[in-house]
Scaffold this active site. Structure first.
Site, PDB file in Angstrom:
ATOM      1  N   GLU A  41      49.196  36.434  33.635  1.00 14.06           N
ATOM      2  CA  GLU A  41      49.019  37.291  35.121  1.00 14.06           C
ATOM      3  C   GLU A  41      50.257  37.044  35.823  1.00 14.06           C
ATOM      4  OE1 GLU A  41      46.022  35.713  37.905  1.00 14.06           O
ATOM      5  OE2 GLU A  41      45.209  37.895  38.009  1.00 14.06           O
ATOM      6  N   GLU A  77      35.286  34.511  39.844  1.00 19.62           N
ATOM      7  CA  GLU A  77      35.857  35.866  39.784  1.00 19.62           C
ATOM      8  C   GLU A  77      37.268  35.404  39.597  1.00 19.62           C
ATOM      9  OE1 GLU A  77      34.685  38.825  39.431  1.00 19.62           O
ATOM     10  OE2 GLU A  77      32.630  38.249  40.038  1.00 19.62           O
ATOM     11  N   LYS A  83      35.666  28.590  52.598  1.00 19.53           N
ATOM     12  CA  LYS A  83      37.060  27.921  52.509  1.00 19.53           C
ATOM     13  C   LYS A  83      38.077  29.247  52.376  1.00 19.53           C
ATOM     14  CE  LYS A  83      40.835  25.356  50.548  1.00 19.53           C
ATOM     15  NZ  LYS A  83      41.410  26.748  50.874  1.00 19.53           N
ATOM     16  N   CYS A  89      43.637  41.249  41.414  1.00 16.58           N
ATOM     17  CA  CYS A  89      43.012  40.800  40.185  1.00 16.58           C
ATOM     18  C   CYS A  89      42.999  41.918  39.187  1.00 16.58           C
ATOM     19  CB  CYS A  89      41.556  40.122  40.578  1.00 16.58           C
ATOM     20  SG  CYS A  89      40.486  41.024  41.380  1.00 16.58           S
TER      21      CYS A  89
END
Ligand code: NAD
Length: 497
Positions: free
Chosen positions: A389, A256, A181, A290
């Site tokens: 973040e 992740e 996806k 990331c």
């Protein structure tokens, strides 16, 4: 209407065929460099997802893929790797237009991921079971390594090409089939990628790419009863949904997730190397990585000198159209991200942080979602900007006085994806590397990746590892086989010996 007719129209790739969503619904994809929509993407619902998963299941259980030897799977992956090398411009271009990441980086990455497919092509026929020195007389016992079945790969909008390689490479090499996806913010590069799979000649159903929104398409995929493993990359909140979805199918899950990675510069570090490391760690990909080192920990004795240099270098970064070779920083991928980052920086400043550089959209751009490289000095790590973040070109700077404090600050976070350590003292480098709770530590460097090197996090940065040898084993499971070698019948089970 005139604008609509100029939009590029994409279709999904299911069971070796190009197809719209069954409902006919689409959504627009935007070019962050202009803020305008440039493509229409099918909005898959659960029926489309079911079609893709059924195709993958069929290919796994009954299609030519299920009968193909591991060596032949490897050959096919190698062919894919070779074809990929000739498609880097097309793939890189699609990713740049869809996400705003610099073309020179996406083009390079599209070329480099070929190495990942070569690596897993080579491993395809080197994963096998064992004969066990079993502790029972007249018994032969062994394990067979089998693929898991249908893998659901769910990816975010950044580093699309890299993520497809680290997920699909080992999954296919091990003999699984895949439904991927794409992110609703960047579906085009994945659909361009599907063309390369088609050209390489993978049998229908082995790789399927669906597009759609998270809470419809993503949920339907990750909770589908025929899915055997979920490989997810994205944010921690979405990961919680994924784990809940997997209660429906008991699929194995690897995650992740995000990061708030520290980069520590000690007083004995090579200053030029450290400054380049800092710029690389946070302003590459406009901080939308990331592993972005969004917390810069500076020893008090070099704090002012390093900051002065970083501010001077940030001021020289050429922000611009990501397709242009001379641009050094492109836009943010979404308008929501631009607003979120702007608010986070404003809040930090109102709560005691000191803005040293940046903090706004550059005035020269009347369109597009650009934001300046931003450097903020923070009195401590309590501020939201240091804890959450951001996924943007914003670095929070904190001062430390000794190694113990540096380690404490580095570990004072819910995340644990990566860390950087800059020092000339090898013993200190090893001590700190050991003490930092992060899945990847770069010493006197940053942002290196390789097909050989495991990638993944601690704590809220997720679990499981991608890349490296272990990754292919993680897409298999052992089946244990017991073989009676005795010529005598099994003894009567109701007579105790
Ligand atoms: P996101 O979590 O919002 O979305 C990721 C994917 O999950 C998208 O495809 C989305 O449609 C899908 N999704 C959303 N809701 C879902 C649901 N309920 N069920 C199933 N799927 C669902 O992430 P994002 O904003 O696109 O990407 C940024 C995040 O990704 C950041 O946190 C970043 O750190 C992380 N990331 C991590 C790595 C890594 O390797 N550790 C790499 C790249 C990005």
């Amino acid at each position: 209407m005139a604008i609509m007719s100029e939009l590029q129209s994409y279709q999904m790739y299911i069971n070796g065929e190009w197809s719209p969503a069954g409902s006919g619904k689409t959504f627009d994809s935007f070019n962050p460099a202009t803020g305008n929509s440039w493509a229409t993407i099918p909005a898959a619902d659960e029926n489309d997802v079911d079609r893709a998963v059924q195709a993958a299941h069929q290919a796994y259980t009954d299609g030519p893929w299920s009968r193909m030897s591991a060596t032949d799977r490897g050959k096919l992956l190698r062919r894919l790797a070779e074809i990929l090398e000739t498609h880097s411009e097309q793939l890189g271009h699609a990713e740049t237009v869809d996400t705003g990441k610099l073309f020179k980086e996406t083009r390079w990455q599209a070329r480099y991921i070929s190495d990942f497919f070569h690596y897993y092509a080579g491993l395809a026929d080197k994963v096998h079971g064992e004969t066990l020195p079993i502790d029972k007389p007249n018994m032969w016992a062994m394990t067979i390594r089998e693929p898991l079945g249908v893998v659901a790969a769910v990816v975010p909008w950044n580093s699309q090409l890299f993520l497809v390689a680290v997920k699909i490479g080992p999954a296919l090499a091990a003999g699984n089939t895949v439904v991927l996806k794409a992110s609703e913010h960047a579906s085009a590069p994945m659909l361009e990628f599907a063309r390369v799979f088609e050209e390489a000649g993978f049998p229908p159903g082995v790789i399927n790419i669906v597009t759609g929104l998270g809470d419809s398409c993503g949920k339907a995929l990750t909770s589908h009863p025929l899915v055997d493993r979920i490989s997810f990359t994205g944010g921690p909140e979405t990961a919680r949904h994924i784990i809940r979805n997997s209660a429906n199918n008991f699929a194995e899950v690897s995650l992740e997730l995000g990061g708030k990675s520290p980069l520590i510069v000690f007083e004995d570090a090579d200053i030029e190397n450290a400054v380049n490391g800092v710029l690389l760690s946070i302003f590459s990909a406009s901080g939308q990585s990331c592993v972005a080192a969004s917390r810069l920990l500076l020893h008090e004795s070099i704090h002012d000198a390093i900051l002065k240099e970083i501010v001077a270098r940030a001021a020289q970064i050429r922000i611009g159209d990501p397709l242009q070779e001379e641009s050094q920083m492109g836009p943010l991928a979404t308008l929501d991200q631009l607003k979120f980052i702007g608010n986070a920086v404003d809040n930090a400043v109102s709560n005691g942080a000191h803005l040293l550089y940046g903090g706004q959209s550059p005035a020269e751009f009347s369109s597009g979602w650009y934001y300046e490289p931003t450097i903020i000095s923070c009195p401590n790590q309590d501020l939201d900007i240091v804890r959450n973040e951001l996924f943007g070109p914003v670095v929070s700077v904190i001062r430390f006085s000794d190694e113990t404090e540096a380690i404490r600050l580095a570990n004072d976070t819910q995340f644990g994806l990566a860390a950087g350590v800059f020092t000339a003292n090898i013993a200190r480098a090893l001590r700190v590397t050991k003490a930092v709770r992060a899945g990847i530590v770069w010493v006197n460097s940053y942002r290196m990746v390789s097909p050989l090197a495991p990638f993944g996090g601690y704590k809220d940065s997720g679990y499981g590892r991608e890349s490296g040898l272990q990754a292919i084993y993680d897409y298999t499971r052992p089946k244990t086989v017991w073989l009676n070698t005795s010529s005598d019948p099994i003894s009567d089970p109701f007579v105790m010996q």
